[in-house]
Design a protein around this motif. Sequence first.
Motif, PDB file in Angstrom:
ATOM      1  N   GLU A  73       0.834  -1.209   0.000  1.00 36.50           N
ATOM      2  CA  GLU A  73       0.000   0.000   0.000  1.00 36.50           C
ATOM      3  C   GLU A  73       0.867   1.257   0.000  1.00 36.50           C
ATOM      4  O   GLU A  73       0.505   2.265  -0.587  1.00 36.50           O
ATOM      5  N   LYS A  74       2.018   1.171   0.667  1.00 34.99           N
ATOM      6  CA  LYS A  74       2.909   2.333   0.719  1.00 34.99           C
ATOM      7  C   LYS A  74       3.551   2.646  -0.629  1.00 34.99           C
ATOM      8  O   LYS A  74       3.963   3.777  -0.859  1.00 34.99           O
ATOM      9  N   ILE A  75       3.628   1.652  -1.513  1.00 40.16           N
ATOM     10  CA  ILE A  75       4.205   1.908  -2.836  1.00 40.16           C
ATOM     11  C   ILE A  75       3.132   2.060  -3.913  1.00 40.16           C
ATOM     12  O   ILE A  75       3.448   2.127  -5.094  1.00 40.16           O
ATOM     13  N   ASP A  76       1.886   2.127  -3.487  1.00 37.28           N
ATOM     14  CA  ASP A  76       0.778   2.379  -4.417  1.00 37.28           C
ATOM     15  C   ASP A  76       1.015   3.736  -5.078  1.00 37.28           C
ATOM     16  O   ASP A  76       1.342   4.720  -4.413  1.00 37.28           O
ATOM     17  N   SER A  77       0.843   3.795  -6.378  1.00 34.28           N
ATOM     18  CA  SER A  77       1.116   5.044  -7.123  1.00 34.28           C
ATOM     19  C   SER A  77       0.239   6.190  -6.652  1.00 34.28           C
ATOM     20  O   SER A  77       0.633   7.355  -6.753  1.00 34.28           O
ATOM     21  N   ARG A  78      -0.929   5.891  -6.111  1.00 30.83           N
ATOM     22  CA  ARG A  78      -1.812   6.949  -5.636  1.00 30.83           C
ATOM     23  C   ARG A  78      -1.331   7.539  -4.314  1.00 30.83           C
ATOM     24  O   ARG A  78      -1.719   8.633  -3.942  1.00 30.83           O
ATOM     25  N   PHE A  79      -0.476   6.793  -3.591  1.00 31.49           N
ATOM     26  CA  PHE A  79      -0.007   7.234  -2.276  1.00 31.49           C
ATOM     27  C   PHE A  79       1.369   7.902  -2.330  1.00 31.49           C
ATOM     28  O   PHE A  79       1.669   8.771  -1.509  1.00 31.49           O
ATOM     29  N   LEU A  80       2.184   7.521  -3.272  1.00 30.68           N
ATOM     30  CA  LEU A  80       3.563   8.013  -3.341  1.00 30.68           C
ATOM     31  C   LEU A  80       3.646   9.523  -3.558  1.00 30.68           C
ATOM     32  O   LEU A  80       2.794  10.113  -4.214  1.00 30.68           O
ATOM     33  N   THR A  81       4.705  10.109  -3.009  1.00 33.98           N
ATOM     34  CA  THR A  81       4.949  11.530  -3.276  1.00 33.98           C
ATOM     35  C   THR A  81       5.502  11.670  -4.688  1.00 33.98           C
ATOM     36  O   THR A  81       6.247  10.827  -5.170  1.00 33.98           O
ATOM     37  N   THR A  82       5.113  12.736  -5.336  1.00 32.40           N
ATOM     38  CA  THR A  82       5.578  13.036  -6.689  1.00 32.40           C
ATOM     39  C   THR A  82       5.856  14.531  -6.761  1.00 32.40           C
ATOM     40  O   THR A  82       5.706  15.245  -5.778  1.00 32.40           O
ATOM     41  N   VAL A  83       6.213  14.971  -7.939  1.00 24.80           N
ATOM     42  CA  VAL A  83       6.443  16.400  -8.147  1.00 24.80           C
ATOM     43  C   VAL A  83       5.142  17.171  -7.920  1.00 24.80           C
ATOM     44  O   VAL A  83       5.138  18.267  -7.357  1.00 24.80           O
ATOM     45  N   THR A  84       4.033  16.575  -8.320  1.00 25.95           N
ATOM     46  CA  THR A  84       2.738  17.258  -8.182  1.00 25.95           C
ATOM     47  C   THR A  84       2.071  17.012  -6.835  1.00 25.95           C
ATOM     48  O   THR A  84       1.168  17.732  -6.453  1.00 25.95           O
ATOM     49  N   LEU A  85       2.515  15.968  -6.105  1.00 26.37           N
ATOM     50  CA  LEU A  85       1.916  15.644  -4.816  1.00 26.37           C
ATOM     51  C   LEU A  85       3.039  15.491  -3.776  1.00 26.37           C
ATOM     52  O   LEU A  85       3.624  14.425  -3.636  1.00 26.37           O
ATOM     53  N   THR A  86       3.310  16.553  -3.067  1.00 21.26           N
ATOM     54  CA  THR A  86       4.397  16.549  -2.089  1.00 21.26           C
ATOM     55  C   THR A  86       3.933  15.922  -0.776  1.00 21.26           C
ATOM     56  O   THR A  86       2.737  15.683  -0.578  1.00 21.26           O
TER      57      THR A  86
END
Length: 178
Positions: A73-86
């Motif tokens: 669940e921690k590596i789910d793409s919806r949960f991970l931090t990205t450039v657009t989701l800090t």
Amino acid sequence: DDRFHAIQDEATRESVFLDFCDEHQKREERMKRNKKKEAQDSFLSFLKEKEERGLLSYASTWGSFVAALSQTEKIDSRFLTTVTLTESDRQLFFADFVLELQKLEDDKRRRIRDARRHAEKAQRASYRDLLHQLAVEGKIEPYSRWRGDVEELVVKEDAFGPLSAQDRNAPREIFEVF
């Protein structure tokens, strides 16, 4: 490039260039906002899914929530931090989501409390109606006393049980006021 010289006037050429730059910048900002909105919606759907599975409630904190997640669940793409989701965005969206759950829980408790209050009020009214009926029938007189006279009459009645469950002294107190 011949297109550069297609506009003869230097001021007009500069104006067209600046308009193009403004439009390009607005388009880029719109794309950034859309990507951020998509990331937010995706993260919120992740939270909603965890709420439905019972991993998230109105009392959850960010730390307890993250600790409850599995490695997958921690590596789910919806949960991970990205450039657009800090990280701070995730925590802010989480806090807003939990705040909304708290509001829903408070509303639910308020509705339950109001329904209980309404039911108690109806039970008191029913008991008063019983006392009134007994007075009309002549079983309760102005000199009647709770112990010995009235208590034995009303204990057997349906209106007595729910009222005494509210408060053991309520039937006697309502009788005394009556």
